[in-house]
Design an enzyme around this catalytic site. Structure first.
Site, PDB file in Angstrom:
ATOM      1  N   GLY A   1      -7.651  -8.167 114.337  1.00  0.00           N
ATOM      2  CA  GLY A   1      -7.973  -8.036 112.914  1.00  0.00           C
ATOM      3  C   GLY A   1      -6.973  -8.857 112.116  1.00  0.00           C
ATOM      4  N   GLY A   2      -5.711  -8.652 112.443  1.00  0.00           N
ATOM      5  CA  GLY A   2      -4.678  -9.396 111.748  1.00  0.00           C
ATOM      6  C   GLY A   2      -3.422  -9.473 112.583  1.00  0.00           C
TER       7      GLY A   2
ATOM      8  N   TYR B   1      -0.229   3.700 116.742  1.00  0.00           N
ATOM      9  CA  TYR B   1      -0.627   3.500 115.343  1.00  0.00           C
ATOM     10  C   TYR B   1      -0.749   4.830 114.600  1.00  0.00           C
ATOM     11  CZ  TYR B   1      -1.779  -1.407 116.286  1.00  0.00           C
ATOM     12  OH  TYR B   1      -1.710  -2.739 116.589  1.00  0.00           O
TER      13      TYR B   1
ATOM     14  N   GLN C   1      -1.223 -17.073 119.108  1.00  0.00           N
ATOM     15  CA  GLN C   1      -1.019 -15.630 119.001  1.00  0.00           C
ATOM     16  C   GLN C   1       0.113 -15.295 119.958  1.00  0.00           C
ATOM     17  OE1 GLN C   1      -1.942 -12.853 117.319  1.00  0.00           O
ATOM     18  NE2 GLN C   1      -0.661 -11.695 118.733  1.00  0.00           N
TER      19      GLN C   1
ATOM     20  N   HIS D   1      -1.783  -3.415 105.866  1.00  0.00           N
ATOM     21  CA  HIS D   1      -1.130  -3.227 107.163  1.00  0.00           C
ATOM     22  C   HIS D   1      -0.250  -4.433 107.521  1.00  0.00           C
ATOM     23  CE1 HIS D   1      -0.964  -1.643 111.347  1.00  0.00           C
ATOM     24  NE2 HIS D   1      -0.812  -2.925 111.637  1.00  0.00           N
ATOM     25  N   GLU D   2      -0.828  -5.607 107.488  1.00  0.00           N
ATOM     26  CA  GLU D   2      -0.045  -6.788 107.893  1.00  0.00           C
ATOM     27  C   GLU D   2       1.115  -7.028 106.920  1.00  0.00           C
ATOM     28  OE1 GLU D   2      -0.672  -7.371 110.767  1.00  0.00           O
ATOM     29  OE2 GLU D   2      -2.750  -6.705 110.917  1.00  0.00           O
TER      30      GLU D   2
ATOM     31  N   ARG E   1     -13.405 -10.670 117.822  1.00  0.00           N
ATOM     32  CA  ARG E   1     -12.353  -9.659 117.687  1.00  0.00           C
ATOM     33  C   ARG E   1     -12.481  -8.631 118.793  1.00  0.00           C
ATOM     34  NH1 ARG E   1     -11.772  -6.402 112.005  1.00  0.00           N
ATOM     35  NH2 ARG E   1      -9.955  -5.115 112.549  1.00  0.00           N
TER      36      ARG E   1
ATOM     37  N   LYS F   1     -11.357  -5.752 119.356  1.00  0.00           N
ATOM     38  CA  LYS F   1     -11.606  -4.365 118.974  1.00  0.00           C
ATOM     39  C   LYS F   1     -13.109  -4.050 118.871  1.00  0.00           C
ATOM     40  CE  LYS F   1     -11.365  -1.801 114.707  1.00  0.00           C
ATOM     41  NZ  LYS F   1     -10.761  -1.639 113.390  1.00  0.00           N
TER      42      LYS F   1
END
Ligand code: BES
Ligand code: ZN
Length: 647
Positions: free
Chosen positions: A303-304, A414, A170, A330-331, A599, A601
């Protein structure tokens, strides 16, 4: 609003767009390669890099690396192509923890180098300064540290299959300097290629195009080759390796996942080809060739992640009904906003995330219809209000363009970013807005951008006259905190049914059957619930009455089967509410959730809620974290560590 004439704006915009070279040019070492310009204006200066790109910069990276799953280390060589100003005799790279063995030029001549030790640099790491002695190719022999924060090595138990280990990286925002010695700044784009060796039977994917079949090395290992021939910001170089298989979706779309996950993953992402088509119809050609995805093991902290040609996804978005597909939209949208046109500095990350969130919503509208898009937009709007209420409307961090830290989960970059564009769209009309955004992507393709450039471009190419400029309040939107008054509020009708149910549930009591308990809220019309969209259910869960009693929570959970929800967004909202109300029966479920979901989040807020519950929640948080911490990614660990260190 400040009064600025259009003439001034045009003059400003010309200045803001000054780049070292006006347009992409050829790589001197390899004329076939595309080289992107850099920005040299003060607001484009990245404080998170040690590089001095206006003196010497990296234009191409060639990696030759071995993945060592036993030592959990990556090592090998990086060959860098350098573009240097005449007279620049050194180049500065970003490193964080790298073990450098040797630096030479292209023909093997040693080059002097030094890692300057800095105090307390944290994630920024240390500058590696190399004396060029005229070299335009440099070769670095190195190893990444075992605790490189960009890399997460999973034991077989942390995978679905349970037999083979797994690795993923990442990079965003500044983690790639822990495994790649290059200039790790979003404004310094580089093409790259890689040769990666891995033990059989593992497969390797990267955010570049795989070249041919893997080569069997005869020593139990295979070599995989990848090329990214378009200049990308280096945070987008990514790798994953594990026991994974591939399934086609459409002509240019597909998905990788562990064999045990692949069928569910393939079913969930079934609309992807259609999404790519919808995105192209909106803002122009998809320029990256294939759009593949990999569904990673649950330790993936986001998430992505929009890694080019290979979006990385959490498995926790799989709900069985495509209800979390906004994540894919989104991605995918980042293939334009973020990957094609990139924030030059992380303080302008709204240029990546806000524009993408707007674009995401347009894809959702095109593929699933207006109602779903409006509901998802209304959830975003509620997030903005929640954040502003929490931190205050004049908190400086609530401006889109910030010079501070960049935190995922902030509704500002966002959602405020998305509502900025929705507001502009509502004022100038969709047709003009779409034409403008498309030319923004086209004219800045493969280049970095700043908030000032975005503003200047709108003034030059979108805004019709001063009256319109006054109505738009562009500078207030971009540079000032809070939420401008002209915000295009979501249609209140989007959630009319739910909002009515929220009220009905909050105020309707009946006497429970079992004994002497006080009257309780029991009459929720659960037949509605099961017909609702996920957005509707999330809206309801986010607006539960603040004072539910234990018995009311039990009845609600029984009626709506909240604890059995297959949608992790919904399950998370319920668990978080229940913990906030010290509802003991969910604790074992929370424990399971936190053991199977990495995750950040979801994980961070659940720990924060437990932590907020003092003598009741803190021991639970500590007990669970003692078991789960080791399985989390360093990003998730860092977030939870901070929570459990606070009082
Ligand atoms: N690029 C981000 C993930 C990211 C942000 C990684 C900042 C590191 C630092 C990605 O596109 C993203 O926004 N992911 C969201 C998706 C959601 C908004 C649909 C996520 O992971 O939750
Ligand atoms: Zn994003």
């Amino acid at each position: 609003m400040r009064s600025i004439t259009l003439a001034t704006i045009l003059a400003l915009s010309a200045a803001a767009c000054t780049t070292m070279e006006a347009a992409p040019l050829a790589d001197t070492a390899n004329p076939a390669r595309m080289v992107s310009p850099i920005l040299t204006t003060p607001e484009a200066e990245d404080t998170q890099t040690w590089a001095e790109p206006e003196r010497a910069r990296v234009t191409h990276v060639a990696l030759d690396l071995d993945l060592d799953f036993d030592a959990r280390r990556v090592g090998g060589t990086a060959m860098l192509d350098v573009l240097a100003e005449p007279g620049a005799d050194t180049i500065v790279l970003d490193t964080n923890g790298l073990e450098i063995a040797r630096v030479t030029d292209g023909s093997g001549r040693e080059l002097p180098w030094e890692i300057e030790s800095m105090e307390e640099t944290g994630a920024k790491g240390e500058p590696l300064r190399i004396t060029l002695n005229g070299a335009r190719t440099i070769r670095i022999d190195y190893r990444a540290p075992a605790d490189a924060s960009a890399l997460q090595w999973l034991s077989p138990e942390q995978t679905e299959g349970g037999v083979h280990p797994f690795l993923f990286s990442q990079g965003q925002a500044i983690l790639n300097r822990t495994w790649i010695p290059t200039q790790d700044s979003p404004g310094i784009r580089q093409t790259w290629e890689a040769r990666i060796t891995a033990p059989k039977p593992l497969d390797v994917v990267m955010s570049g195009v795989r070249q041919g079949e893997p080569e069997d090395l005869g020593n139990g290992r295979r070599a995989f080759r990848f090329v990214m021939d378009k200049p990308v910001p280096p945070y987008l170089i990514a790798i994953a390796a594990g026991d994974i298989d591939f399934a086609l979706i459409g002509p240019r779309t597909g998905v990788w996942a562990e064999p045990a996950t692949l069928p569910r993953a393939r079913a969930e992402v079934g609309d992807t080809e259609e999404m790519v088509e919808a995105a192209e119809a909106l803002y122009g050609e998809y320029r990256w060739g294939r759009y593949d995805m990999i569904v990673l093991p649950p330790a993936f902290p986001y998430g992505g992640m929009e890694n080019p040609v290979m979006t990385f996804l959490t498995p926790t978005f799989i709900a069985g009904d495509r209800s979390n597909n906004g994540l894919i939209a989104h991605e995918l949208a980042h293939s334009w906003s973020g990957n094609l046109v990139t924030n030059a500095v992380w303080g302008d990350s709204w240029l990546n995330e806000g524009v993408t969130t707007y674009f995401e919503n347009r894809i959702m509208e095109a593929v699933y219809g207006e109602k779903r898009a409006e509901q998802e937009a209304a959830l975003m709007y509620a997030n903005i209000l929640e954040t502003l209420n929490e931190v205050g409307r004049d908190a400086p961090g609530t401006a889109l363009s910030t010079d501070g830290e960049y935190e995922l989960g902030s509704a500002i970059a966002y959602e405020k970013g998305a509502f900025f564009l929705m507001t502009v769209e509502s004022i100038v009309g969709r047709e003009r807005f779409d034409a403008w955004l498309r030319q923004w992507f086209d004219n800045h393709a493969f280049q970095p951008a700043t908030s000032e450039m975005f503003y200047a471009d709108m003034m030059a190419n979108l805004v019709r006259d001063e009256a319109e400029a006054e109505r738009l309040t562009l500078r207030e939107w971009i540079f000032e905190p809070g939420l401008p008054e002209n915000v295009a509020k979501p249609d209140p009708a989007a959630f009319a049914a739910v909002d009515q149910a929220v009220l009905y549930y909050a105020t309707r009591y009946s006497t429970p059957v079992d004994g002497p308990n006080p009257p309780a809220r029991v009459s929720f019309p659960e037949d509605h619930w099961f017909g609702w969209t996920s957005a509707e259910r999330q809206r309801f869960l986010a607006n539960l009455p603040a004072d539910l009693t234990e018995i009311e929570m039990r009845i609600l959970d029984d009626n709506l089967r909240l604890s059995q929800s297959a949608n992790n967004e919904e399950l998370f909202l319920w668990l978080n509410y229940a913990l906030d109300h010290r509802y003991e029966p969910v604790v074992p479920l929370v424990e399971q959730f936190l053991a199977r979901v990495g995750r950040a989040k979801f994980v961070r807020p659940l720990f924060a809620t437990l932590w907020g519950e003092g003598e009741w929640g803190r021991p639970i948080a500590q007990r669970i974290y003692a078991d789960t911490r080791a399985s989390y990614h360093s990003v998730t660990q860092a977030g939870v560590d901070r929570v459990l260190a606070s009082d």
